[in-house]
Every structure is written in C-alpha cells, then in structure tokens.
Design a protein around this motif. Structure first.
Motif, PDB file in Angstrom:
ATOM      1  N   GLY A  62       2.666  -2.357  12.183  1.00  0.00           N
ATOM      2  CA  GLY A  62       1.981  -2.080  10.913  1.00  0.00           C
ATOM      3  C   GLY A  62       2.417  -0.704  10.435  1.00  0.00           C
ATOM      4  N   ARG A  63       1.456   0.110   9.988  1.00  0.00           N
ATOM      5  CA  ARG A  63       1.751   1.503   9.609  1.00  0.00           C
ATOM      6  C   ARG A  63       2.068   2.357  10.825  1.00  0.00           C
ATOM      7  NH1 ARG A  63      -3.553   4.050   7.684  1.00  0.00           N
ATOM      8  NH2 ARG A  63      -2.396   5.997   7.940  1.00  0.00           N
ATOM      9  N   GLY A  64       1.865   1.786  12.021  1.00  0.00           N
ATOM     10  CA  GLY A  64       1.985   2.556  13.257  1.00  0.00           C
ATOM     11  C   GLY A  64       0.603   2.745  13.866  1.00  0.00           C
ATOM     12  N   ASP A 119       0.822  -1.222   0.000  1.00  0.00           N
ATOM     13  CA  ASP A 119       0.000   0.000   0.000  1.00  0.00           C
ATOM     14  C   ASP A 119       0.856   1.272   0.000  1.00  0.00           C
ATOM     15  OD1 ASP A 119       0.978   0.084   2.581  1.00  0.00           O
ATOM     16  OD2 ASP A 119      -0.974  -0.003   3.571  1.00  0.00           O
ATOM     17  N   GLY A 120       2.170   1.130  -0.091  1.00  0.00           N
ATOM     18  CA  GLY A 120       3.042   2.307  -0.172  1.00  0.00           C
ATOM     19  C   GLY A 120       3.561   2.775   1.180  1.00  0.00           C
ATOM     20  N   PHE A 121       2.925   2.333   2.274  1.00  0.00           N
ATOM     21  CA  PHE A 121       3.409   2.691   3.609  1.00  0.00           C
ATOM     22  C   PHE A 121       4.526   1.734   4.014  1.00  0.00           C
ATOM     23  CE2 PHE A 121      -0.752   4.650   3.637  1.00  0.00           C
ATOM     24  CZ  PHE A 121      -0.543   5.820   4.343  1.00  0.00           C
ATOM     25  N   HIS A 122       5.277   2.102   5.024  1.00  0.00           N
ATOM     26  CA  HIS A 122       6.333   1.227   5.529  1.00  0.00           C
ATOM     27  C   HIS A 122       5.859   0.497   6.771  1.00  0.00           C
ATOM     28  CE1 HIS A 122       8.621   3.838   2.886  1.00  0.00           C
ATOM     29  NE2 HIS A 122       9.590   2.936   2.909  1.00  0.00           N
ATOM     30  N   GLU A 123       6.327  -0.709   6.912  1.00  0.00           N
ATOM     31  CA  GLU A 123       6.017  -1.510   8.090  1.00  0.00           C
ATOM     32  C   GLU A 123       6.935  -1.013   9.222  1.00  0.00           C
ATOM     33  OE1 GLU A 123       3.686  -3.810   8.328  1.00  0.00           O
ATOM     34  OE2 GLU A 123       4.265  -4.579  10.289  1.00  0.00           O
ATOM     35  N   LEU A 124       6.323  -0.697  10.367  1.00  0.00           N
ATOM     36  CA  LEU A 124       7.089  -0.116  11.476  1.00  0.00           C
ATOM     37  C   LEU A 124       7.087  -0.996  12.714  1.00  0.00           C
ATOM     38  CD1 LEU A 124       5.736   3.567  11.659  1.00  0.00           C
ATOM     39  CD2 LEU A 124       7.653   2.708  10.329  1.00  0.00           C
ATOM     40  N   ARG A 125       8.082  -0.787  13.551  1.00  0.00           N
ATOM     41  CA  ARG A 125       8.047  -1.224  14.947  1.00  0.00           C
ATOM     42  C   ARG A 125       8.453   0.018  15.727  1.00  0.00           C
ATOM     43  NH1 ARG A 125       6.213  -4.613  12.505  1.00  0.00           N
ATOM     44  NH2 ARG A 125       6.668  -6.830  12.419  1.00  0.00           N
ATOM     45  N   SER A 147      10.221  16.994   6.100  1.00  0.00           N
ATOM     46  CA  SER A 147       9.012  16.406   5.507  1.00  0.00           C
ATOM     47  C   SER A 147       9.046  14.892   5.711  1.00  0.00           C
ATOM     48  CB  SER A 147       8.949  16.770   4.013  1.00  0.00           C
ATOM     49  OG  SER A 147       8.451  15.670   3.271  1.00  0.00           O
ATOM     50  N   THR A 148       7.965  14.342   6.289  1.00  0.00           N
ATOM     51  CA  THR A 148       7.935  12.902   6.576  1.00  0.00           C
ATOM     52  C   THR A 148       8.018  12.060   5.296  1.00  0.00           C
ATOM     53  OG1 THR A 148       6.756  13.302   8.614  1.00  0.00           O
ATOM     54  CG2 THR A 148       6.621  11.075   7.739  1.00  0.00           C
ATOM     55  N   PRO A 149       7.211  12.350   4.247  1.00  0.00           N
ATOM     56  CA  PRO A 149       7.339  11.528   3.036  1.00  0.00           C
ATOM     57  C   PRO A 149       8.754  11.566   2.469  1.00  0.00           C
ATOM     58  CG  PRO A 149       5.382  12.909   2.912  1.00  0.00           C
ATOM     59  CD  PRO A 149       6.127  13.331   4.139  1.00  0.00           C
ATOM     60  N   GLU A 150       9.412  12.752   2.520  1.00  0.00           N
ATOM     61  CA  GLU A 150      10.787  12.835   2.007  1.00  0.00           C
ATOM     62  C   GLU A 150      11.739  12.010   2.856  1.00  0.00           C
ATOM     63  OE1 GLU A 150      12.090  16.889   1.435  1.00  0.00           O
ATOM     64  OE2 GLU A 150      10.317  17.296   0.190  1.00  0.00           O
ATOM     65  N   ALA A 151      11.509  11.999   4.164  1.00  0.00           N
ATOM     66  CA  ALA A 151      12.390  11.222   5.049  1.00  0.00           C
ATOM     67  C   ALA A 151      12.245   9.728   4.748  1.00  0.00           C
ATOM     68  CB  ALA A 151      12.072  11.521   6.514  1.00  0.00           C
ATOM     69  N   TYR A 152      11.000   9.283   4.511  1.00  0.00           N
ATOM     70  CA  TYR A 152      10.806   7.869   4.153  1.00  0.00           C
ATOM     71  C   TYR A 152      11.489   7.568   2.823  1.00  0.00           C
ATOM     72  CZ  TYR A 152       7.619   6.335   7.836  1.00  0.00           C
ATOM     73  OH  TYR A 152       7.084   5.968   9.032  1.00  0.00           O
ATOM     74  N   ALA A 153      11.332   8.494   1.861  1.00  0.00           N
ATOM     75  CA  ALA A 153      11.931   8.279   0.542  1.00  0.00           C
ATOM     76  C   ALA A 153      13.453   8.200   0.670  1.00  0.00           C
ATOM     77  CB  ALA A 153      11.523   9.399  -0.404  1.00  0.00           C
ATOM     78  N   LEU A 171      -6.905   9.630   8.928  1.00  0.00           N
ATOM     79  CA  LEU A 171      -6.356  10.997   8.995  1.00  0.00           C
ATOM     80  C   LEU A 171      -4.825  11.000   8.988  1.00  0.00           C
ATOM     81  CD1 LEU A 171      -8.887  12.355  11.624  1.00  0.00           C
ATOM     82  CD2 LEU A 171      -8.641  13.208   9.288  1.00  0.00           C
ATOM     83  N   GLY A 172      -4.197   9.948   9.513  1.00  0.00           N
ATOM     84  CA  GLY A 172      -2.730   9.891   9.539  1.00  0.00           C
ATOM     85  C   GLY A 172      -2.244   8.751  10.413  1.00  0.00           C
ATOM     86  N   SER A 173      -1.052   8.269  10.116  1.00  0.00           N
ATOM     87  CA  SER A 173      -0.539   7.078  10.792  1.00  0.00           C
ATOM     88  C   SER A 173      -0.323   7.268  12.294  1.00  0.00           C
ATOM     89  CB  SER A 173       0.789   6.652  10.164  1.00  0.00           C
ATOM     90  OG  SER A 173       0.614   6.420   8.791  1.00  0.00           O
ATOM     91  N   ASP A 174      -0.062   8.515  12.733  1.00  0.00           N
ATOM     92  CA  ASP A 174       0.210   8.743  14.159  1.00  0.00           C
ATOM     93  C   ASP A 174      -1.047   9.100  14.950  1.00  0.00           C
ATOM     94  OD1 ASP A 174       2.885   8.308  13.732  1.00  0.00           O
ATOM     95  OD2 ASP A 174       3.461  10.419  13.803  1.00  0.00           O
TER      96      ASP A 174
HETATM   97  O1  C5P Z   1       0.107   8.594   7.551  1.00  0.00           O
HETATM   98  P1  C5P Z   1       0.816   9.893   7.348  1.00  0.00           P
HETATM   99  O2  C5P Z   1      -0.029  10.903   6.609  1.00  0.00           O
HETATM  100  O3  C5P Z   1       1.411  10.452   8.573  1.00  0.00           O
HETATM  101  O4  C5P Z   1       2.044   9.558   6.406  1.00  0.00           O
HETATM  102  C1  C5P Z   1       2.748  10.532   5.683  1.00  0.00           C
HETATM  103  C2  C5P Z   1       3.653   9.850   4.694  1.00  0.00           C
HETATM  104  O5  C5P Z   1       4.706   9.161   5.378  1.00  0.00           O
HETATM  105  C3  C5P Z   1       2.970   8.781   3.859  1.00  0.00           C
HETATM  106  O6  C5P Z   1       2.396   9.320   2.705  1.00  0.00           O
HETATM  107  C4  C5P Z   1       4.133   7.873   3.520  1.00  0.00           C
HETATM  108  O7  C5P Z   1       4.884   8.432   2.479  1.00  0.00           O
HETATM  109  C5  C5P Z   1       4.986   7.928   4.754  1.00  0.00           C
HETATM  110  N1  C5P Z   1       4.745   6.817   5.706  1.00  0.00           N
HETATM  111  C6  C5P Z   1       5.205   5.549   5.390  1.00  0.00           C
HETATM  112  N2  C5P Z   1       5.018   4.528   6.276  1.00  0.00           N
HETATM  113  C7  C5P Z   1       4.380   4.725   7.447  1.00  0.00           C
HETATM  114  C8  C5P Z   1       3.903   6.001   7.789  1.00  0.00           C
HETATM  115  C9  C5P Z   1       4.105   7.031   6.888  1.00  0.00           C
HETATM  116  O8  C5P Z   1       5.814   5.345   4.325  1.00  0.00           O
HETATM  117  N3  C5P Z   1       4.220   3.695   8.287  1.00  0.00           N
END
Ligand code: C5P
Length: 320
Positions: free
Chosen positions: A149-151, A24-30, A175-181, A132-135
């Motif tokens: 999962g996504r958090g 789904d494009g998100f990252h798997e977190l712990r 920027s969070t998306p840039e940091a993930y990238a 609304l957002g992962s956090d």
């Molecule tokens: O969920 P949120 O809007 O906070 O995520 C912002 C961006 O951070 C997502 O679009 C994605 O690029 C990245 N992200 C991710 N994996 C996660 C959470 C966020 O890649 N578990």
C-alpha cells in the motif's frame, strides 16, 4: 513526574519498488523495512495536570517536529492531559531515507501512553501513526517487515541471513516528495497488473540460507535511477560499497543514505574503516551497523520502559 529515555532506531529498505500513483496521490509500494542499530536518543517527561503543554528541546531546532505532532495526536486520541517534555539528541542523519523523524514519532506513540497511564490498542496506534507519515507504522513493530500500500500495511518477515552492514551518510538532503515526483513516468511497474515477480522472489528468499545468495543479488530500489541522476555522487558511493564486498548495496528509501550488507561484523567494520580512509570520503560518514530483529527491538523497548510497564506485552503496557 515520570521519566524515561528511549532509543529511537533508524530503518533501511532492503528492497523498494514503486508501483503506480494512486487516486489519493500516494504511490503503491512493495518494500522490505529493516530496523538497524543507528538511533536517536529521546528523553521524555510526563507530569499529569489539568491542561496540556508539550515542549521540546533539540539542538538542531527542527521545524514542525513530528515528535510534537505525535504527542498532540496521542493526547487527543487517548484524552491525556499534563505537561510533556522531550529532549531529542539526533544521531540519525536527516533527509537521508533512514526514517529518523518517523521513528521518533513512533517512539512517542509507544512511550507516552505508558508514562501517562493509558491503554491504547495497537490498531489505534497504527492509525495515528499512518496519519503522521507513511513510514511511522513500521516503527511500532520494528524488525524485518513487508510494507505494501502506502507502506503502512505491514506483515512480519524473517530477518535476512546477513546481519551486519554499513550506512553511508553523504550529508545530502533529498526531499521525499521531490524524489517521488522525479520518478514520473520512470516507474518500473506501471499498469494495473504490475510484474512483482522479482520482488516476490526476494521475499521468499529472505532468511533462507540456501537462497541467500540469490536473495541479495536481485534487491533493488526504484528511486536509484532518478536520485542518482540528480546526485551522481551517490551512485559513486553505492558502487564503492559494492566493490568493498557489500551485497546488496543500495540507496535507502528516497536517499540520500546508502547501505551495504556483509556476511560478518568484522567484514562490515573493516570495509567501513577502509572506505572512511579514502580521500574521496570527505564529508561522508560511514556508520557500521547491525540489523535489529523484532525480538531485539521489543526487548529494547521493554528494557527502556521497565520501571513503568507491566509484564512483557506488545505494545508495552502501562503499570499505572
Ligand atoms: O507519508 P509521508 O509524509 O512520508 O510522505 C511524504 C510524501 O512522499 C507524500 O506527500 C507523497 O508525495 C510521497 N509519497 C508517495 N507515496 C508513498 C509515500 C510517500 O507518493 N507511498
């Protein structure tokens, strides 16, 4: 007209491991989320009516404020109609990995049903929050929590033994998306069977006095390498926190804020004052903070909604 004023607290990540990128494009977190005493103030007004009007006043003029989106989502899901007014006084630095916007959104999901006189299950709030957002879902619970999962999949944890700290806000927006990238291939645990051994050790050691030494020593944040590469000044602050005796001292989320934990409040306050006096501290804010456990988080919510709620239930339940 019903009114309340709520404090919407910030979070830090006591540990954060980024595993693979998912379908789904998100990252798997712990990760280990922790609420802290730094917070924004939100004044909320609700007046029942036929139509729905949502307004916000905030000094910074934040574009596409998550507060509005959270209110719209709640009104849609719970069929709430009326005039809703927000006033936001921002204290939590933005773009800092402290979850300020996410916390504000969760605050709306907790407070608005209470003012509007509707009952919404925690599971429904969690679904709205995750959209609304992962956090955001974490702030429906507060305290110390394991996020996977996504958090958004959360489990309660005991609070760590050290309950005081410093948050250093360097005034840099990451920027969070840039940091993930930027993590790209630098992910520390790629593959279908990631080695989460160190992370498991930290979770087992949390709140355990006899393991607390080892617990803090191996905490990590997988964003540090990529974010420090782009913003070397952040690593310098992290190292300063370490030298001042913080354990652990880490980046929070994808940054730019850093935090350090100390054994006592006095220790944290003295270190914050000393670091703030250094010449190189220009532009950096050092906030002494305490960690807020789940019991205190819930007590804060019951107190700030007391005239509108019935008993002490979680999530807070409306008396209307
Ligand atoms: O969920 P949120 O809007 O906070 O995520 C912002 C961006 O951070 C997502 O679009 C994605 O690029 C990245 N992200 C991710 N994996 C996660 C959470 C966020 O890649 N578990």
């Amino acid at each position: 007209m019903r009114r309340c004023t709520v404090r919407s607290l910030a979070k830090i990540n006591l540990d954060l491991r980024v595993l693979d990128k998912r379908a789904d494009g998100f990252h798997e977190l712990r990760t280990i989320f922790q609420t802290i005493s730094l917070g924004d103030r939100i004044d909320i007004e609700f007046e029942p009516g036929r139509g729905t009007r949502i307004e916000i006043e905030d000094d910074l003029g934040i574009a596409d404020n998550l507060i509005i989106r959270a209110a719209e989502a709640l009104c849609g899901a719970a069929r709430v109609r009326g005039r809703i007014g927000f006033r936001l006084s921002k204290n939590i630095p933005m773009g800092a990995g402290l979850g300020g916007g996410s916390s504000n959104a969760a605050a709306v999901l907790l407070a608005l049903p209470v003012l509007a006189g509707v009952r919404v299950q925690l599971a429904t709030l969690a679904k709205l929050a995750a959209a609304l957002g992962s956090d955001v879902p974490f702030f429906l619970h507060g305290g110390t929590a394991l996020g996977i999962g996504r958090g958004t999949e959360l489990y309660p944890l005991p609070p760590p033994a050290a309950l005081h700290g410093i948050v250093a806000a360097p005034g840099v927006h990451v920027s969070t998306p840039e940091a993930y990238a930027a993590l790209g291939r630098g992910l520390t645990m790629p593959g279908s069977d990631p080695d989460t051994g160190e992370f498991q050790g930290i979770v087992w050691g949390l709140g355990d006095e006899c393991l607390s030494e080892g617990w803090a020593g191996s905490c990590a944040n997988d964003f540090e390498i990529a974010v420090f590469h782009r913003h070397p000044e952040l690593k310098i602050i992290r190292d300063r926190l370490r030298r001042a005796g913080a354990k652990p001292a880490l980046l929070s989320g994808s940054g730019s804020a850093l935090f350090g934990l100390f054994e006592t409040r006095e220790h944290a306050a003295a270190a914050a004052a000393k670091l703030g006096r250094e010449r190189s501290a220009k532009g950096i804010q050092y906030h002494p903070v305490s960690l807020v456990n789940r019991r205190r988080y819930q007590a804060l919510w019951w107190r700030q909604l007391r005239e509108h709620i019935f008993g002490k239930q979680w999530p807070p339940q409306t008396r209307y």
